[in-house]
Design a protein around this motif. Structure first.
Motif, PDB file in Angstrom:
ATOM      1  N   LYS A   1      -7.534  28.981 -20.014  1.00 54.50           N
ATOM      2  CA  LYS A   1      -8.046  30.129 -20.765  1.00 54.50           C
ATOM      3  C   LYS A   1      -9.265  30.733 -20.065  1.00 54.50           C
ATOM      4  CE  LYS A   1      -8.450  32.876 -24.366  1.00 54.50           C
ATOM      5  NZ  LYS A   1      -7.470  33.958 -24.636  1.00 54.50           N
ATOM      6  N   LEU A   2     -10.185  29.900 -19.611  1.00 58.57           N
ATOM      7  CA  LEU A   2     -11.383  30.395 -18.918  1.00 58.57           C
ATOM      8  C   LEU A   2     -11.011  31.075 -17.608  1.00 58.57           C
ATOM      9  CD1 LEU A   2     -13.777  27.365 -19.551  1.00 58.57           C
ATOM     10  CD2 LEU A   2     -13.959  29.640 -20.570  1.00 58.57           C
ATOM     11  N   ASP A   3     -10.053  30.501 -16.885  1.00 60.46           N
ATOM     12  CA  ASP A   3      -9.601  31.133 -15.636  1.00 60.46           C
ATOM     13  C   ASP A   3      -8.999  32.508 -15.916  1.00 60.46           C
ATOM     14  OD1 ASP A   3     -10.394  29.073 -13.962  1.00 60.46           O
ATOM     15  OD2 ASP A   3      -8.471  28.020 -14.092  1.00 60.46           O
ATOM     16  N   SER A   4      -8.225  32.608 -16.993  1.00 62.34           N
ATOM     17  CA  SER A   4      -7.599  33.895 -17.328  1.00 62.34           C
ATOM     18  C   SER A   4      -8.634  34.951 -17.693  1.00 62.34           C
ATOM     19  CB  SER A   4      -6.600  33.715 -18.474  1.00 62.34           C
ATOM     20  OG  SER A   4      -7.276  33.437 -19.706  1.00 62.34           O
ATOM     21  N   MET A   5      -9.801  34.492 -18.161  1.00 63.11           N
ATOM     22  CA  MET A   5     -10.888  35.407 -18.523  1.00 63.11           C
ATOM     23  C   MET A   5     -11.803  35.704 -17.330  1.00 63.11           C
ATOM     24  SD  MET A   5     -11.819  33.700 -22.223  1.00 63.11           S
ATOM     25  CE  MET A   5     -13.164  34.847 -22.592  1.00 63.11           C
ATOM     26  N   HIS A   6     -11.467  35.111 -16.165  1.00 57.81           N
ATOM     27  CA  HIS A   6     -12.244  35.307 -14.926  1.00 57.81           C
ATOM     28  C   HIS A   6     -13.692  34.857 -15.076  1.00 57.81           C
ATOM     29  CE1 HIS A   6      -8.848  37.491 -13.223  1.00 57.81           C
ATOM     30  NE2 HIS A   6      -8.795  38.207 -14.340  1.00 57.81           N
ATOM     31  N   ILE A   7     -13.880  33.768 -15.812  1.00 54.64           N
ATOM     32  CA  ILE A   7     -15.214  33.162 -15.945  1.00 54.64           C
ATOM     33  C   ILE A   7     -15.373  32.124 -14.841  1.00 54.64           C
ATOM     34  CG2 ILE A   7     -16.716  31.752 -17.402  1.00 54.64           C
ATOM     35  CD1 ILE A   7     -15.373  33.051 -19.832  1.00 54.64           C
ATOM     36  N   ALA A   8     -16.398  32.256 -14.036  1.00 53.86           N
ATOM     37  CA  ALA A   8     -16.590  31.374 -12.890  1.00 53.86           C
ATOM     38  C   ALA A   8     -16.962  29.966 -13.348  1.00 53.86           C
ATOM     39  CB  ALA A   8     -17.681  31.922 -11.981  1.00 53.86           C
ATOM     40  N   PRO A   9     -16.371  28.930 -12.754  1.00 53.08           N
ATOM     41  CA  PRO A   9     -16.704  27.545 -13.087  1.00 53.08           C
ATOM     42  C   PRO A   9     -18.014  27.121 -12.422  1.00 53.08           C
ATOM     43  CG  PRO A   9     -15.058  27.576 -11.366  1.00 53.08           C
ATOM     44  CD  PRO A   9     -15.299  29.012 -11.736  1.00 53.08           C
ATOM     45  N   PRO A  10     -18.543  25.946 -12.777  1.00 53.53           N
ATOM     46  CA  PRO A  10     -19.791  25.474 -12.143  1.00 53.53           C
ATOM     47  C   PRO A  10     -19.655  25.330 -10.624  1.00 53.53           C
ATOM     48  CG  PRO A  10     -19.272  24.161 -14.085  1.00 53.53           C
ATOM     49  CD  PRO A  10     -18.100  25.031 -13.851  1.00 53.53           C
ATOM     50  N   LYS A  11     -18.481  24.905 -10.156  1.00 48.53           N
ATOM     51  CA  LYS A  11     -18.227  24.805  -8.720  1.00 48.53           C
ATOM     52  C   LYS A  11     -16.729  24.947  -8.486  1.00 48.53           C
ATOM     53  CE  LYS A  11     -18.217  19.726  -8.859  1.00 48.53           C
ATOM     54  NZ  LYS A  11     -18.812  18.502  -8.291  1.00 48.53           N
ATOM     55  N   GLY A  12     -16.371  25.372  -7.290  1.00 44.21           N
ATOM     56  CA  GLY A  12     -14.967  25.570  -6.977  1.00 44.21           C
ATOM     57  C   GLY A  12     -14.481  26.938  -7.438  1.00 44.21           C
ATOM     58  N   ASP A  13     -13.180  27.143  -7.285  1.00 43.68           N
ATOM     59  CA  ASP A  13     -12.587  28.433  -7.632  1.00 43.68           C
ATOM     60  C   ASP A  13     -11.989  28.450  -9.032  1.00 43.68           C
ATOM     61  OD1 ASP A  13     -13.181  29.436  -5.071  1.00 43.68           O
ATOM     62  OD2 ASP A  13     -11.356  28.540  -4.240  1.00 43.68           O
ATOM     63  N   TYR A  14     -11.627  27.271  -9.554  1.00 39.60           N
ATOM     64  CA  TYR A  14     -10.962  27.207 -10.843  1.00 39.60           C
ATOM     65  C   TYR A  14     -11.599  26.129 -11.722  1.00 39.60           C
ATOM     66  CZ  TYR A  14      -7.360  29.662  -8.155  1.00 39.60           C
ATOM     67  OH  TYR A  14      -6.694  30.553  -7.350  1.00 39.60           O
ATOM     68  N   TRP A  15     -11.468  26.335 -13.028  1.00 43.44           N
ATOM     69  CA  TRP A  15     -11.889  25.308 -13.970  1.00 43.44           C
ATOM     70  C   TRP A  15     -10.887  24.155 -13.934  1.00 43.44           C
ATOM     71  CZ3 TRP A  15     -16.213  25.219 -17.113  1.00 43.44           C
ATOM     72  CH2 TRP A  15     -16.974  26.390 -17.149  1.00 43.44           C
ATOM     73  N   SER A  16     -11.390  22.948 -14.091  1.00 40.97           N
ATOM     74  CA  SER A  16     -10.523  21.770 -14.110  1.00 40.97           C
ATOM     75  C   SER A  16     -10.629  21.062 -15.453  1.00 40.97           C
ATOM     76  CB  SER A  16     -10.903  20.795 -12.985  1.00 40.97           C
ATOM     77  OG  SER A  16     -12.170  20.206 -13.233  1.00 40.97           O
ATOM     78  N   ARG A  17      -9.633  20.272 -15.750  1.00 42.95           N
ATOM     79  CA  ARG A  17      -9.637  19.481 -16.983  1.00 42.95           C
ATOM     80  C   ARG A  17     -10.834  18.553 -17.020  1.00 42.95           C
ATOM     81  NH1 ARG A  17      -4.615  15.712 -17.208  1.00 42.95           N
ATOM     82  NH2 ARG A  17      -5.738  14.870 -15.427  1.00 42.95           N
ATOM     83  N   GLU A  18     -11.191  17.973 -15.855  1.00 44.83           N
ATOM     84  CA  GLU A  18     -12.314  17.030 -15.795  1.00 44.83           C
ATOM     85  C   GLU A  18     -13.643  17.719 -16.092  1.00 44.83           C
ATOM     86  OE1 GLU A  18      -9.988  17.381 -13.470  1.00 44.83           O
ATOM     87  OE2 GLU A  18      -8.856  15.522 -13.824  1.00 44.83           O
TER      88      GLU A  18
END
Length: 538
Positions: free
Chosen positions: A221-238
């Motif tokens: 859901k966060l990736d679909s909203m183009h919200i940047a994660p703390p690190k990396g390109d995509y949000w992860s389950r961890e």
């Protein structure tokens, strides 16, 4: 071989140095390097190698540079080691101190500091050196105890001790006091609040209903909203799971939740993390992003959905674990256990956005061993036909080593001659013209000799590698391939493969058609552990 005037330099920071740097006293290693180079030049000590320890480690096993230096000292490649003080060499336990002392003693290598030179074969110097290491260890323990006590006191006061602020916060200096606290980051604090709300209530659907969302669903859901994660390109389950279980978001400070202990395994001391039964858990000085009831409700919700964790002593299920990589996104491939849809274990890419297609794990394993077997046969045939041309005998290796030693001595003689040219000029024996001509000739000769030494060194190492490939690597691979299928323990199989492979890269673009499960419609790029690892395209 050891020369009479070849020295190593060793640089390492102490805890006191790091604290001083924080107060603006400059970069320690650069300052020490400048001091020691000036000292070496003044005392005519020719520094051939500088070892700069950039990691912080209490023991030798945690400091790669000193490991490399000790290995070279054992080979007799230097006369002495220049260091700002002997305490920089070892602050570990008595075992490490003994290794340091014995290495210098039995290689007859001196320890040179700006204030004193230690001869390891001088009884009084040896005692003085060992006493210095002993006092250094005591000082280290005292400093470490003081630092830990200070951290505990700060944690109990509700201060933030981490080096990086949790997502949703910014780390700020406490006004009129020592230490740091947290303040909400206006750009990300609302994202954290939203993550907790989604975890508790679910995500709002188009029809007005809420659908329960786990960590993976929230990440998508966060990736679909183009919200940047703390690190990396995509949000992860961890990453989502780490946020949801962190009590800092309800205004708490948790410190020393885990502790590091040393254990002996197979005769080697290792550090392992275990749960601390008595962590520090207090109200923090920072503003909470969510309420405590919301945090507790999320923990209760997550506990209902939590799967039974894998037991610590559970056996390994994937013989290809840890070295097979996705050829499209670079992630390590993982094992997906059998289920009602696929009645076999599969090798898959864990990246949810990657389109690399999975395959049956047993099929990838079979193809890997088959290609290793074919590769070994081809190499064996090639070596049998050309053995005398490819593989050196011991005499050839010794001859090349002797040539390298001779060339190194010639280079040293040329450098000595170049230094003498300056002396002869100062004494008036050489005119400026003669000095310039002799300097030019010697510079050219030194340049040519350095190139020759580089060539001889590369040739010597290549010769050693070829011999080791024949005597060690080939028999090892042959033995593993011939015995692999008779081994039942998955962990042993994994160890066998990892001992001869750097990595395997997996590619698959087209799924198998129905009824063609055993068709290996994938490719494997295999990288064996040979000095110049070539890729074996399957």
């Amino acid at each position: 071989m050891k020369s009479e005037n070849e020295y190593f330099m060793y640089l390492r920071k102490s805890r006191a140095d790091r604290e001083a740097e924080l107060h603006g006293e400059g970069e320690t290693l650069s300052r020490h390097k400048k001091i020691l180079l000036a000292f070496a030049q003044k005392n005519n000590l020719h520094v051939t190698q500088i070892y700069k320890e950039v990691v912080s480690g209490e023991t030798i096993s945690e400091r790669p540079e000193i490991q490399n230096m000790l290995a070279e000292i054992e080979k007799g490649y230097c006369t002495g080691v220049i260091v700002i003080e002997v305490e920089r060499l070892a602050r570990g336990d008595t075992k490490d101190q003994g290794i340091i002392a014995e290495t210098f003693k039995y290689s007859n290598t001196k320890i040179i500091t700006p204030t004193k030179t230690y001869d390891p074969n001088n009884e009084f110097d040896e005692e003085y050196f060992e006493f210095g290491l002993f006092m250094s260890r005591r000082e280290y323990k005292t400093i470490n105890r003081r630092i830990q006590n200070g951290r505990i006191a700060s944690a109990k006061e509700g201060k933030f001790l981490g080096s990086v602020a949790p997502y949703g916060y910014r780390k700020v200096k406490i006004k009129n006091d020592k230490g740091y606290t947290l303040e909400p980051d206006p750009n990300t604090a609302d994202v954290v609040r939203m993550i907790f709300q989604w975890s508790k209530n679910g995500v709002l659907q188009g029809n007005g209903t809420y659908r329960h969302s786990g960590s993976s669903s929230i990440a998508r859901k966060l990736d679909s909203m183009h919200i940047a994660p703390p690190k990396g390109d995509y949000w992860s389950r961890e990453t989502i799971a780490d946020i949801l279980r962190n009590p800092v978001y309800m205004g708490k400070i948790r410190w020393s939740n885990k502790k590091t202990v040393r254990v002996i395994k197979n005769g080697t001391i290792k550090k392992v993390e275990i749960k601390n039964d008595n962590p520090i858990y207090v109200d923090g000085l920072h503003e909470p992003l969510i309420t405590e009831p919301l945090f507790e409700a999320v923990q209760k919700q997550r506990s209902k959905n939590r799967k039974t964790p894998l037991q610590i002593n559970a056996s390994l299920k994937n013989p290809l674990s840890g070295f097979v990589y996705c050829g499209k996104c670079g992630h390590l491939m993982t094992r997906l256990g059998s289920n009602s849809h696929t009645p076999y274990d599969a090798l898959i890419c864990p990246n949810k956005y990657c389109d690399n297609i999975s395959s049956p794990l047993y099929l990838v394993e079979e193809k890997l061993i088959l290609f290793l077997n074919e590769w070994i046969k081809a190499y064996t045939l090639n070596w049998d036909l050309c053995e005398q041309d490819i593989f050196p005998v011991d005499e050839e290796i010794q001859l090349k080593k002797k040539a390298l030693t001779t060339a190194s001595q010639k280079l040293k003689d040329l450098r000595d001659q170049k230094n003498n040219v300056y002396t002869l000029l100062e004494k008036g024996i050489y005119t400026i013209d003669v000095f310039n001509e002799r300097s030019r000739v010697l510079k050219e000769q030194i340049c040519l000799m350095e190139k020759d030494i580089q060539f001889l060194n590369d040739d010597y190492k290549s010769t050693q590698t070829a011999q080791e490939s024949k005597e060690i690597f080939l028999p090892s691979v042959k033995n593993i391939v011939s015995t692999y299928w008779s081994v039942k323990d998955i962990k042993i199989k994994n160890d066998m493969l990892r001992s001869i492979l750097i990595k395997v890269v997996y590619h698959k673009n087209t799924p198998n058609k129905k009824g063609q499960r055993n068709n290996p419609a994938f490719t494997l790029d295999i990288y064996p552990k040979i000095p110049k690892a070539e890729s074996l395209m399957s």
